[in-house]
Design a protein around this motif. Structure first.
Motif, PDB file in Angstrom:
ATOM      1  N   ALA A  49      -5.495   1.433   5.294  1.00 13.35           N
ATOM      2  CA  ALA A  49      -6.109   2.657   5.789  1.00 13.35           C
ATOM      3  C   ALA A  49      -5.148   3.368   6.735  1.00 13.35           C
ATOM      4  CB  ALA A  49      -7.418   2.335   6.505  1.00 13.35           C
ATOM      5  N   ARG A  50      -5.357   4.679   6.863  1.00 13.47           N
ATOM      6  CA  ARG A  50      -4.532   5.489   7.747  1.00 13.47           C
ATOM      7  C   ARG A  50      -5.253   5.718   9.068  1.00 13.47           C
ATOM      8  NH1 ARG A  50      -2.806  11.729   6.779  1.00 13.47           N
ATOM      9  NH2 ARG A  50      -4.871  12.051   7.733  1.00 13.47           N
ATOM     10  N   ASP A  51      -4.567   5.440  10.149  1.00 14.15           N
ATOM     11  CA  ASP A  51      -5.123   5.609  11.491  1.00 14.15           C
ATOM     12  C   ASP A  51      -4.850   7.029  11.969  1.00 14.15           C
ATOM     13  OD1 ASP A  51      -5.827   5.555  14.139  1.00 14.15           O
ATOM     14  OD2 ASP A  51      -4.541   3.874  14.669  1.00 14.15           O
ATOM     15  N   ARG A  52      -5.887   7.828  12.074  1.00 11.93           N
ATOM     16  CA  ARG A  52      -5.696   9.225  12.467  1.00 11.93           C
ATOM     17  C   ARG A  52      -5.345   9.359  13.940  1.00 11.93           C
ATOM     18  NH1 ARG A  52     -10.391  10.541  15.047  1.00 11.93           N
ATOM     19  NH2 ARG A  52     -12.200   9.228  14.537  1.00 11.93           N
ATOM     20  N   THR A  53      -5.602   8.311  14.731  1.00 13.56           N
ATOM     21  CA  THR A  53      -5.332   8.402  16.166  1.00 13.56           C
ATOM     22  C   THR A  53      -3.896   8.041  16.512  1.00 13.56           C
ATOM     23  OG1 THR A  53      -5.919   6.109  16.689  1.00 13.56           O
ATOM     24  CG2 THR A  53      -7.711   7.713  16.590  1.00 13.56           C
ATOM     25  N   GLY A  54      -3.219   7.314  15.620  1.00 12.17           N
ATOM     26  CA  GLY A  54      -1.827   6.970  15.860  1.00 12.17           C
ATOM     27  C   GLY A  54      -1.582   5.813  16.797  1.00 12.17           C
ATOM     28  N   VAL A  55      -2.631   5.091  17.214  1.00 15.51           N
ATOM     29  CA  VAL A  55      -2.435   4.042  18.217  1.00 15.51           C
ATOM     30  C   VAL A  55      -2.431   2.645  17.642  1.00 15.51           C
ATOM     31  CG1 VAL A  55      -3.447   5.471  20.018  1.00 15.51           C
ATOM     32  CG2 VAL A  55      -4.900   3.891  18.741  1.00 15.51           C
TER      33      VAL A  55
ATOM     34  N   ARG B 185       6.414  -1.730   7.444  1.00 19.46           N
ATOM     35  CA  ARG B 185       6.356  -0.480   6.699  1.00 19.46           C
ATOM     36  C   ARG B 185       7.752  -0.035   6.323  1.00 19.46           C
ATOM     37  NH1 ARG B 185       3.315   3.539  10.406  1.00 19.46           N
ATOM     38  NH2 ARG B 185       3.723   4.980   8.678  1.00 19.46           N
ATOM     39  N   ASP B 186       7.817   0.726   5.243  1.00 19.10           N
ATOM     40  CA  ASP B 186       9.052   1.364   4.797  1.00 19.10           C
ATOM     41  C   ASP B 186       8.725   2.836   4.626  1.00 19.10           C
ATOM     42  OD1 ASP B 186      11.239   2.394   3.447  1.00 19.10           O
ATOM     43  OD2 ASP B 186      11.533   0.618   2.219  1.00 19.10           O
ATOM     44  N   ASN B 187       9.091   3.632   5.614  1.00 20.16           N
ATOM     45  CA  ASN B 187       8.729   5.049   5.580  1.00 20.16           C
ATOM     46  C   ASN B 187       9.423   5.797   4.446  1.00 20.16           C
ATOM     47  OD1 ASN B 187       6.974   4.841   7.772  1.00 20.16           O
ATOM     48  ND2 ASN B 187       8.611   5.249   9.253  1.00 20.16           N
ATOM     49  N   ALA B 188      10.589   5.338   4.039  1.00 14.22           N
ATOM     50  CA  ALA B 188      11.288   5.990   2.937  1.00 14.22           C
ATOM     51  C   ALA B 188      10.520   5.824   1.628  1.00 14.22           C
ATOM     52  CB  ALA B 188      12.688   5.422   2.796  1.00 14.22           C
ATOM     53  N   LYS B 189       9.720   4.767   1.547  1.00 21.30           N
ATOM     54  CA  LYS B 189       8.942   4.503   0.333  1.00 21.30           C
ATOM     55  C   LYS B 189       7.462   4.803   0.522  1.00 21.30           C
ATOM     56  CE  LYS B 189      12.014   0.865  -1.386  1.00 21.30           C
ATOM     57  NZ  LYS B 189      12.120  -0.545  -1.833  1.00 21.30           N
ATOM     58  N   ASN B 190       7.097   5.350   1.682  1.00 21.64           N
ATOM     59  CA  ASN B 190       5.681   5.628   1.964  1.00 21.64           C
ATOM     60  C   ASN B 190       4.816   4.393   1.749  1.00 21.64           C
ATOM     61  OD1 ASN B 190       6.307   8.284   2.541  1.00 21.64           O
ATOM     62  ND2 ASN B 190       4.698   9.146   1.250  1.00 21.64           N
ATOM     63  N   THR B 191       5.293   3.251   2.178  1.00 20.85           N
ATOM     64  CA  THR B 191       4.630   1.991   1.876  1.00 20.85           C
ATOM     65  C   THR B 191       4.442   1.146   3.129  1.00 20.85           C
ATOM     66  OG1 THR B 191       5.585   1.981  -0.348  1.00 20.85           O
ATOM     67  CG2 THR B 191       4.727  -0.101   0.466  1.00 20.85           C
ATOM     68  N   VAL B 192       3.274   0.538   3.215  1.00 16.84           N
ATOM     69  CA  VAL B 192       3.011  -0.450   4.252  1.00 16.84           C
ATOM     70  C   VAL B 192       2.736  -1.779   3.554  1.00 16.84           C
ATOM     71  CG1 VAL B 192       0.555   0.165   4.390  1.00 16.84           C
ATOM     72  CG2 VAL B 192       1.665  -0.998   6.321  1.00 16.84           C
TER      73      VAL B 192
ATOM     74  N   CYS C 234       0.873  -1.185   0.000  1.00 16.98           N
ATOM     75  CA  CYS C 234       0.000   0.000   0.000  1.00 16.98           C
ATOM     76  C   CYS C 234       0.902   1.225   0.000  1.00 16.98           C
ATOM     77  CB  CYS C 234      -0.905  -0.010   1.217  1.00 16.98           C
ATOM     78  SG  CYS C 234      -1.876   1.499   1.440  1.00 16.98           S
ATOM     79  N   VAL C 235       0.822   1.978  -1.086  1.00 17.90           N
ATOM     80  CA  VAL C 235       1.630   3.185  -1.214  1.00 17.90           C
ATOM     81  C   VAL C 235       0.762   4.397  -0.897  1.00 17.90           C
ATOM     82  CG1 VAL C 235       3.038   4.591  -2.745  1.00 17.90           C
ATOM     83  CG2 VAL C 235       3.073   2.103  -2.964  1.00 17.90           C
ATOM     84  N   ALA C 236       1.281   5.264  -0.060  1.00  7.12           N
ATOM     85  CA  ALA C 236       0.547   6.454   0.360  1.00  7.12           C
ATOM     86  C   ALA C 236       1.166   7.699  -0.243  1.00  7.12           C
ATOM     87  CB  ALA C 236       0.566   6.568   1.885  1.00  7.12           C
ATOM     88  N   SER C 237       0.299   8.632  -0.627  1.00  3.21           N
ATOM     89  CA  SER C 237       0.780   9.939  -1.078  1.00  3.21           C
ATOM     90  C   SER C 237       0.978  10.812   0.145  1.00  3.21           C
ATOM     91  CB  SER C 237      -0.214  10.561  -2.044  1.00  3.21           C
ATOM     92  OG  SER C 237      -1.439  10.825  -1.376  1.00  3.21           O
ATOM     93  N   GLY C 238       1.680  11.919  -0.037  1.00  2.06           N
ATOM     94  CA  GLY C 238       1.842  12.853   1.061  1.00  2.06           C
ATOM     95  C   GLY C 238       3.167  12.732   1.764  1.00  2.06           C
ATOM     96  N   ARG C 239       3.487  13.751   2.540  1.00  2.00           N
ATOM     97  CA  ARG C 239       4.798  13.856   3.160  1.00  2.00           C
ATOM     98  C   ARG C 239       4.825  13.392   4.609  1.00  2.00           C
ATOM     99  NH1 ARG C 239       6.480  19.983   1.235  1.00  2.00           N
ATOM    100  NH2 ARG C 239       6.120  19.693  -0.999  1.00  2.00           N
ATOM    101  N   THR C 240       3.648  13.076   5.163  1.00  5.56           N
ATOM    102  CA  THR C 240       3.587  12.790   6.602  1.00  5.56           C
ATOM    103  C   THR C 240       3.310  11.326   6.899  1.00  5.56           C
ATOM    104  OG1 THR C 240       1.234  13.351   6.638  1.00  5.56           O
ATOM    105  CG2 THR C 240       2.810  15.127   7.101  1.00  5.56           C
ATOM    106  N   PHE C 241       3.595  10.460   5.955  1.00  5.36           N
ATOM    107  CA  PHE C 241       3.290   9.037   6.112  1.00  5.36           C
ATOM    108  C   PHE C 241       3.863   8.480   7.406  1.00  5.36           C
ATOM    109  CE2 PHE C 241       2.345   4.786   4.868  1.00  5.36           C
ATOM    110  CZ  PHE C 241       3.442   4.005   5.204  1.00  5.36           C
ATOM    111  N   SER C 242       5.103   8.812   7.709  1.00  2.63           N
ATOM    112  CA  SER C 242       5.764   8.218   8.865  1.00  2.63           C
ATOM    113  C   SER C 242       5.132   8.643  10.193  1.00  2.63           C
ATOM    114  CB  SER C 242       7.246   8.588   8.867  1.00  2.63           C
ATOM    115  OG  SER C 242       7.414   9.981   8.936  1.00  2.63           O
TER     116      SER C 242
END
Length: 122
Positions: free
Chosen positions: A95-101, A70-77, A22-30
């Protein structure tokens, strides 16, 4: 706006393996936890796995067989799925978890991919 694009699904025999990406767009993936969910025909969507900075979490049905990473350098999970069973057949969503937990609750996730089909045959 965040876009999530899954790939890697397909047809596999029982006992086989697949790796979903799963590749994510955006700069804040990590900065965000990420999760995988699945929906089998005629069933509700269910939690599969999540990864946060505190660790990885799994549904009991996949524990010991699936691995999220995950590979944060590739924005991929990723979701590595081994020893696949017929009941793993489903559309898999990241999916992206907005809560971070690293939650299993679907309402904690704010962005979803379009899904990738995984079919396990006997």
């Amino acid at each position: 706006q965040v876009q999530l694009v899954e790939s890697g699904g397909g047809l596999v025999q029982a006992g086989g393996s697949l790796r979903l990406s799963c590749v994510a767009s955006g700069r804040t993936f990590s900065s965000y936890s990420m999760g995988w969910f699945r929906q089998a025909p005629g069933k509700e969507r269910e939690f599969v796995a999540a990864i946060s900075w505190t660790g990885a979490y799994y549904a009991d049905s996949v524990k010991g067989r699936f691995t999220i990473s995950r590979d944060n350098a590739k924005n991929t999970v990723y979701l590595q799925m081994n020893s696949l069973q017929l009941e793993d057949t489903a559309v898999y969503y990241c999916a992206r978890d907005r809560t971070g937990v690293g939650s299993s609750r679907q309402d904690n996730y704010d962005y979803w991919g379009q899904g990738t089909q995984v079919t396990v045959s006997s």
